[in-house]
Design a protein around this motif. Structure first.
Motif, PDB file in Angstrom:
ATOM      1  N   UNK A   1       0.769  -1.125   0.011  1.00  0.00           N
ATOM      2  CA  UNK A   1      -0.141   0.104  -0.048  1.00  0.00           C
ATOM      3  C   UNK A   1       0.756   1.156   0.115  1.00  0.00           C
ATOM      4  N   UNK A   2       0.739   2.125  -1.025  1.00  0.00           N
ATOM      5  CA  UNK A   2       1.324   3.406  -0.991  1.00  0.00           C
ATOM      6  C   UNK A   2       0.994   4.013   0.390  1.00  0.00           C
ATOM      7  N   UNK A   3       1.991   4.492   1.106  1.00  0.00           N
ATOM      8  CA  UNK A   3       1.943   5.470   2.187  1.00  0.00           C
ATOM      9  C   UNK A   3       0.939   6.669   2.014  1.00  0.00           C
ATOM     10  N   UNK A   4       1.437   7.288   0.729  1.00  0.00           N
ATOM     11  CA  UNK A   4       0.529   8.385   0.315  1.00  0.00           C
ATOM     12  C   UNK A   4      -0.898   8.381   0.041  1.00  0.00           C
ATOM     13  N   UNK A   5      -1.231   7.130   0.085  1.00  0.00           N
ATOM     14  CA  UNK A   5      -2.842   6.930   0.120  1.00  0.00           C
ATOM     15  C   UNK A   5      -3.476   6.664   1.307  1.00  0.00           C
ATOM     16  N   UNK A   6      -2.577   6.702   2.181  1.00  0.00           N
ATOM     17  CA  UNK A   6      -3.055   6.279   3.755  1.00  0.00           C
ATOM     18  C   UNK A   6      -3.804   7.481   4.395  1.00  0.00           C
ATOM     19  N   UNK A   7      -5.121   7.703   4.758  1.00  0.00           N
ATOM     20  CA  UNK A   7      -5.419   8.536   5.687  1.00  0.00           C
ATOM     21  C   UNK A   7      -5.034   8.505   7.084  1.00  0.00           C
ATOM     22  N   UNK A   8      -4.436   9.582   7.747  1.00  0.00           N
ATOM     23  CA  UNK A   8      -3.841   9.386   9.073  1.00  0.00           C
ATOM     24  C   UNK A   8      -4.934  10.218   9.969  1.00  0.00           C
ATOM     25  N   UNK A   9      -5.846   9.641  10.568  1.00  0.00           N
ATOM     26  CA  UNK A   9      -6.837  10.266  11.371  1.00  0.00           C
ATOM     27  C   UNK A   9      -6.517  10.715  12.825  1.00  0.00           C
ATOM     28  N   UNK A  10      -7.323  11.483  13.368  1.00  0.00           N
ATOM     29  CA  UNK A  10      -7.128  12.131  14.771  1.00  0.00           C
ATOM     30  C   UNK A  10      -6.817  10.868  15.805  1.00  0.00           C
ATOM     31  N   UNK A  11      -7.632   9.819  15.645  1.00  0.00           N
ATOM     32  CA  UNK A  11      -7.221   8.709  16.501  1.00  0.00           C
ATOM     33  C   UNK A  11      -5.995   8.141  16.109  1.00  0.00           C
ATOM     34  N   UNK A  12      -5.588   7.832  14.916  1.00  0.00           N
ATOM     35  CA  UNK A  12      -4.200   7.430  14.744  1.00  0.00           C
ATOM     36  C   UNK A  12      -3.156   8.221  15.471  1.00  0.00           C
ATOM     37  N   UNK A  13      -3.359   9.604  15.374  1.00  0.00           N
ATOM     38  CA  UNK A  13      -2.369  10.674  15.905  1.00  0.00           C
ATOM     39  C   UNK A  13      -2.324  10.604  17.429  1.00  0.00           C
ATOM     40  N   UNK A  14      -3.368  10.324  17.863  1.00  0.00           N
ATOM     41  CA  UNK A  14      -3.766  10.187  19.478  1.00  0.00           C
ATOM     42  C   UNK A  14      -2.805   9.038  19.892  1.00  0.00           C
TER      43      UNK A  14
END
Length: 207
Positions: free
Chosen positions: A85-98
């Protein structure tokens, strides 16, 4: 020496990047080892030389805590273990950030990445659990183990797990434990080859 055919799934690498060709995509059956030599030439090497080359390549890899900039690459690995999976296609959500920030702030938690320079090849999360058993020693819980789908078959998974176990041992942990889905029979054989024993039945309760 003879020149190798050019397998469609192999990466050609750079003129000085023989490691890319040698440790690239899954290796076909009967593979002896091909050394990248020049811009487009792969040269056959014998199994003994291949082992030495593998050791040299693996010694250049690093296992360390992931940085925030590498979070998309980690999420890409976790998104699909059978596809790159291309990292550029990944959505980093607030939950991931937290969650990533919480892991980084917890001295008993690490999100580790196996890297070759700036390239993230694998990851795992390791949690150090205190307990009264084992003489009060910590135990290391390993989760989220991934190797890039196009880099399997070259010993990277073993390198990742062995370095993680060494990290836990250096910290003073008494054991490393993990769970694996019951249908993941290939993973079970892999963990058994590393010395892990099926000592318990695991149970999970979704909340």
């Amino acid at each position: 020496m003879r020149t190798a055919p050019t397998p469609g799934r192999w990466r050609s690498g750079r003129a000085s990047g023989w490691a890319t060709a040698f440790m690239g995509s899954p290796v076909p059956r009967g593979f002896l080892g091909w050394l990248h030599r020049g811009p487009s030439t792969l040269v056959e090497v014998n199994p003994r030389s291949r082992a030495r080359l593998r050791a040299m390549i693996l010694s250049d890899l690093a296992l360390r805590p992931a940085t925030r900039a590498e979070l998309p690459a980690v999420l890409a690995l976790l998104a699909d273990e059978d596809t790159v999976v291309d990292p550029r296609s990944v959505t980093v959500t607030e939950a991931h950030e937290r969650a990533f920030a919480d892991i980084g702030a917890d001295p008993r938690n690490e999100m580790l990445v196996l890297t070759d320079g700036a390239l993230v090849l694998g990851c795992l999360q390791i949690t150090y659990i205190p307990g009264l058993g084992k003489g009060g020693a910590e135990r290391a819980l390993v989760e989220a183990v991934r190797i890039r789908a196009d880099r399997r078959g070259g010993g990277l998974g073993r390198e990742l797990m062995e370095r993680a176990a060494a990290r836990a041992r250096d910290r003073g942990c008494a054991l490393v434990q993990l769970t694996s889905g019951k249908r993941r029979t290939d993973a079970h054989r892999f963990y058994a080859s590393l010395g892990y024993a099926r000592s318990h039945e695991g149970f999970k309760l979704p909340l």
